[in-house]
Enzyme design. Structure first.
Site, PDB file in Angstrom:
ATOM      1  N   SER A 111       0.827  -1.194  -0.094  1.00 18.63           N
ATOM      2  CA  SER A 111       0.083  -0.087  -0.141  1.00 18.63           C
ATOM      3  C   SER A 111       0.972   1.181  -0.032  1.00 18.63           C
ATOM      4  O   SER A 111       1.983   1.178   0.531  1.00 18.63           O
ATOM      5  CB  SER A 111      -1.022   0.001   1.328  1.00 18.63           C
ATOM      6  OG  SER A 111      -1.478   1.479   1.561  1.00 18.63           O
ATOM      7  N   SER A 112       0.298   2.362  -0.477  1.00 15.78           N
ATOM      8  CA  SER A 112       1.051   3.367  -0.539  1.00 15.78           C
ATOM      9  C   SER A 112       1.382   4.196   0.840  1.00 15.78           C
ATOM     10  O   SER A 112       2.323   4.966   1.139  1.00 15.78           O
ATOM     11  CB  SER A 112       0.213   4.587  -1.232  1.00 15.78           C
ATOM     12  OG  SER A 112      -0.859   4.836  -0.578  1.00 15.78           O
ATOM     13  N   CYS A 113       0.716   3.544   2.007  1.00 17.32           N
ATOM     14  CA  CYS A 113       1.067   3.962   3.126  1.00 17.32           C
ATOM     15  C   CYS A 113       2.435   3.784   3.783  1.00 17.32           C
ATOM     16  O   CYS A 113       2.809   3.902   5.226  1.00 17.32           O
ATOM     17  CB  CYS A 113       0.089   3.763   4.193  1.00 17.32           C
ATOM     18  SG  CYS A 113      -0.086   1.962   4.644  1.00 17.32           S
ATOM     19  N   TYR A 140       0.174  -1.017  10.023  1.00 16.41           N
ATOM     20  CA  TYR A 140      -0.143  -1.904   8.675  1.00 16.41           C
ATOM     21  C   TYR A 140       1.139  -1.442   7.738  1.00 16.41           C
ATOM     22  O   TYR A 140       1.454  -2.546   7.302  1.00 16.41           O
ATOM     23  CB  TYR A 140      -1.451  -1.217   8.309  1.00 16.41           C
ATOM     24  CG  TYR A 140      -1.967  -1.896   7.083  1.00 16.41           C
ATOM     25  CD1 TYR A 140      -1.629  -0.791   5.699  1.00 16.41           C
ATOM     26  CD2 TYR A 140      -2.512  -2.908   6.784  1.00 16.41           C
ATOM     27  CE1 TYR A 140      -2.070  -1.226   4.624  1.00 16.41           C
ATOM     28  CE2 TYR A 140      -2.925  -3.194   5.599  1.00 16.41           C
ATOM     29  CZ  TYR A 140      -2.718  -2.486   4.362  1.00 16.41           C
ATOM     30  OH  TYR A 140      -3.016  -2.909   3.037  1.00 16.41           O
ATOM     31  N   LYS A 144       3.481  -4.246   5.997  1.00 14.64           N
ATOM     32  CA  LYS A 144       3.581  -4.197   4.501  1.00 14.64           C
ATOM     33  C   LYS A 144       5.025  -3.937   4.186  1.00 14.64           C
ATOM     34  O   LYS A 144       5.583  -4.569   3.114  1.00 14.64           O
ATOM     35  CB  LYS A 144       2.841  -3.216   3.858  1.00 14.64           C
ATOM     36  CG  LYS A 144       1.269  -3.553   3.959  1.00 14.64           C
ATOM     37  CD  LYS A 144       0.984  -4.745   3.161  1.00 14.64           C
ATOM     38  CE  LYS A 144      -0.659  -5.175   3.248  1.00 14.64           C
ATOM     39  NZ  LYS A 144      -0.525  -6.546   2.662  1.00 14.64           N
ATOM     40  N   HIS A 183     -12.771   2.816   3.858  1.00 15.37           N
ATOM     41  CA  HIS A 183     -11.987   3.860   3.258  1.00 15.37           C
ATOM     42  C   HIS A 183     -13.120   5.122   3.006  1.00 15.37           C
ATOM     43  O   HIS A 183     -14.121   4.555   2.947  1.00 15.37           O
ATOM     44  CB  HIS A 183     -11.164   3.436   2.080  1.00 15.37           C
ATOM     45  CG  HIS A 183      -9.981   2.404   2.449  1.00 15.37           C
ATOM     46  ND1 HIS A 183     -10.149   1.093   2.378  1.00 15.37           N
ATOM     47  CD2 HIS A 183      -8.755   2.748   3.103  1.00 15.37           C
ATOM     48  CE1 HIS A 183      -8.864   0.532   2.694  1.00 15.37           C
ATOM     49  NE2 HIS A 183      -8.299   1.462   3.266  1.00 15.37           N
TER      50      HIS A 183
HETATM   51  O1  GFB Z   1      -9.802   6.407   3.227  1.00 14.85           O
HETATM   52  P1  GFB Z   1      -9.167   6.766   4.322  1.00 14.85           P
HETATM   53  O2  GFB Z   1      -9.777   6.219   5.775  1.00 14.85           O
HETATM   54  O3  GFB Z   1      -7.553   6.332   4.517  1.00 14.85           O
HETATM   55  O4  GFB Z   1      -8.931   8.225   4.705  1.00 14.85           O
HETATM   56  P2  GFB Z   1      -6.275   6.927   4.338  1.00 14.85           P
HETATM   57  C1  GFB Z   1      -8.645   9.156   3.715  1.00 14.85           C
HETATM   58  C2  GFB Z   1      -9.313  10.614   4.465  1.00 14.85           C
HETATM   59  O5  GFB Z   1     -10.757  10.739   3.974  1.00 14.85           O
HETATM   60  C3  GFB Z   1      -8.720  11.069   5.619  1.00 14.85           C
HETATM   61  C4  GFB Z   1     -11.223  11.308   5.278  1.00 14.85           C
HETATM   62  O6  GFB Z   1      -8.470  12.309   5.732  1.00 14.85           O
HETATM   63  C5  GFB Z   1     -10.224  10.757   6.301  1.00 14.85           C
HETATM   64  O7  GFB Z   1     -10.398  11.737   7.268  1.00 14.85           O
HETATM   65  N1  GFB Z   1     -12.676  10.746   5.353  1.00 14.85           N
HETATM   66  C6  GFB Z   1     -13.735  11.779   5.243  1.00 14.85           C
HETATM   67  C7  GFB Z   1     -13.025   9.571   5.590  1.00 14.85           C
HETATM   68  N2  GFB Z   1     -14.860  11.050   5.606  1.00 14.85           N
HETATM   69  C8  GFB Z   1     -14.395   9.685   5.789  1.00 14.85           C
HETATM   70  C9  GFB Z   1     -15.428   8.790   6.037  1.00 14.85           C
HETATM   71  O8  GFB Z   1     -16.435   8.840   6.097  1.00 14.85           O
HETATM   72  N3  GFB Z   1     -14.469   7.671   6.308  1.00 14.85           N
HETATM   73  C10 GFB Z   1     -13.239   7.515   6.290  1.00 14.85           C
HETATM   74  N4  GFB Z   1     -12.540   6.253   6.340  1.00 14.85           N
HETATM   75  N5  GFB Z   1     -12.390   8.549   5.828  1.00 14.85           N
HETATM   76  C11 GFB Z   1      -5.592   4.444   4.528  1.00 14.85           C
HETATM   77  C12 GFB Z   1      -4.896   3.520   5.552  1.00 14.85           C
HETATM   78  O9  GFB Z   1      -5.350   5.679   4.935  1.00 14.85           O
HETATM   79  O10 GFB Z   1      -5.078   4.265   3.161  1.00 14.85           O
HETATM   80  C13 GFB Z   1      -4.782   2.014   4.963  1.00 14.85           C
HETATM   81  O11 GFB Z   1      -5.233   3.594   6.811  1.00 14.85           O
HETATM   82  C14 GFB Z   1      -4.537   1.872   3.645  1.00 14.85           C
HETATM   83  O12 GFB Z   1      -3.963   1.201   5.848  1.00 14.85           O
HETATM   84  C15 GFB Z   1      -5.369   3.212   2.594  1.00 14.85           C
HETATM   85  O13 GFB Z   1      -3.104   2.264   3.441  1.00 14.85           O
HETATM   86  C16 GFB Z   1      -4.565   2.836   1.005  1.00 14.85           C
HETATM   87  O14 GFB Z   1      -5.991   7.084   2.796  1.00 14.85           O
HETATM   88  O15 GFB Z   1      -5.997   8.043   5.282  1.00 14.85           O
END
Ligand code: GFB
Length: 316
Positions: A111-113, A140, A144, A183
């Protein structure tokens, strides 16, 4: 480097997930007739003895390692022990068994993280391990990174053809739409469909809306995985993305437009923003001849259509 043949024994680990499901669809569409899968209830990939027994019995020749414990920013920051342990064990067991049973080629998906929180953008593969990781998903990311290092170590010590692809944020049919664990893209799509159907005027968006994210449609990722399995045999992570990103705020407006939600967005600053930006430099894969095809708008429309047609499965 022997290529996959129509009758090759191909194991897709994680076939019920977003990525594994897309890879399985792609392999069947391309006429591969000997694709092996196991649900996590039938094969717990954290159990080394069970994984060894499975490889001994099935003798796969090619392995797509798409099985993982995944989740969005809230799930990752709430359950770090499970994200680290489960993903470390899954990768260690599958990669080691692939070596022990002479698998021809394995593609490990990360993953890109894995890249440092404040690395220069766009993220180049060389930036790995050059700075501190993002707190919300460090567990995580470490799992990875260890999987990449394990693949490269088997290549160095035993000449194993194990490669690692690093996708950016993914979305599409088969995604997780649970509002706590998912996500951002599926979460906002579901919230806006629910709000539109309920006549609600506001949808909550986590964080400030200012972070930038890159989104790759999962069928494009599956296409890239088959391409890598056939074309690439090099160590180190290979970024897989679109090379373009947008703010969460702009994503929310785009999803509202696709869904037809005309209400307001309420930004909840009590929720974490996570990494400010994680745009992938995709020039290495482009140089090898692969680029993403699906625009965000097309991908959103396809995902919305799939969600409406498969809501029961999506919310199961
Ligand atoms: O997609 P997300 O949960 O993961 O959050 P990451 C991306 C951005 O969207 C954050 C915002 O700034 C969240 O605060 N966001 C806004 C929301 N509304 C929402 C919502 O309703 N749900 C969620 N989930 N986010 C992930 C990693 O990071 O990226 C994983 O945690 C993995 O491990 C994935 O690497 C590719 O993009 O921040």
């Amino acid at each position: 480097m022997p290529a996959m043949q129509p009758e090759s024994r191909i194991y897709v680990a994680g076939h019920r997930g977003l990525v594994g499901g897309a890879i399985l669809r792609r392999l069947h569409a391309e006429g591969y007739t000997n694709v092996i899968t196991r649900g996590s209830r039938d094969l717990d990939l954290r159990d080394q003895a069970a994984v060894r027994a499975f490889f001994a019995a099935e003798q796969p020749e090619f392995v797509f390692l798409a099985a993982a414990k995944v989740g969005g920013i809230l799930a990752n920051s709430t359950y770090p022990a499970q994200f680290l342990y489960d993903n470390m064990m899954i990768a260690a067991n599958v990669i080691n068994a692939a070596h022990e049973h002479g698998v021809t080629k394995l593609l490990n998906l990360g993953s890109s993280c894995i890249y440092p929180r404040l690395a220069p953008q766009p993220l180049k593969e060389d930036y790995l391990l050059t700075g501190p990781l993002e707190d919300t998903n460090r567990a995580y990311a470490v799992a990875k990174i260890a999987a990449i290092e394990l693949c490269d170590s088997y290549r160095t010590q035993y000449g194993s053809d194990f490669i690692s692809g690093m996708p950016t944020n993914l979305y599409g049919p088969g995604d997780n739409f649970d509002l706590k664990g998912s996500h951002v893209l599926p979460a906002l799509l579901r919230k806006m469909v629910d709000a539109k159907e309920a006549g609600a005027k506001t949808v909550e968006v986590w964080g400030s809306g200012t972070p930038l994210r890159e989104f790759l449609y999962v069928d494009d990722l599956a296409d890239a995985c088959v391409f890598l399995m056939e074309q690439v045999s090099e160590p180190g992570p290979i970024n897989i993305g679109t090379g373009t990103d947008l703010t969460i705020r702009d994503l929310a407006h785009e999803i509202a437009d696709v869904v037809g939600f005309t209400g307001d967005l309420a930004f909840d600053a009590s929720k974490p923003d996570g990494t400010p930006r994680k745009l992938m430099d995709v020039s290495r894969l482009a140089g090898l001849g692969w680029t993403a095809r699906t625009t965000l708008r097309d991908g959103l429309e396809k995902t919305y259509a799939w969600y409406l047609a498969n809501r029961e499965q999506a919310l199961a």
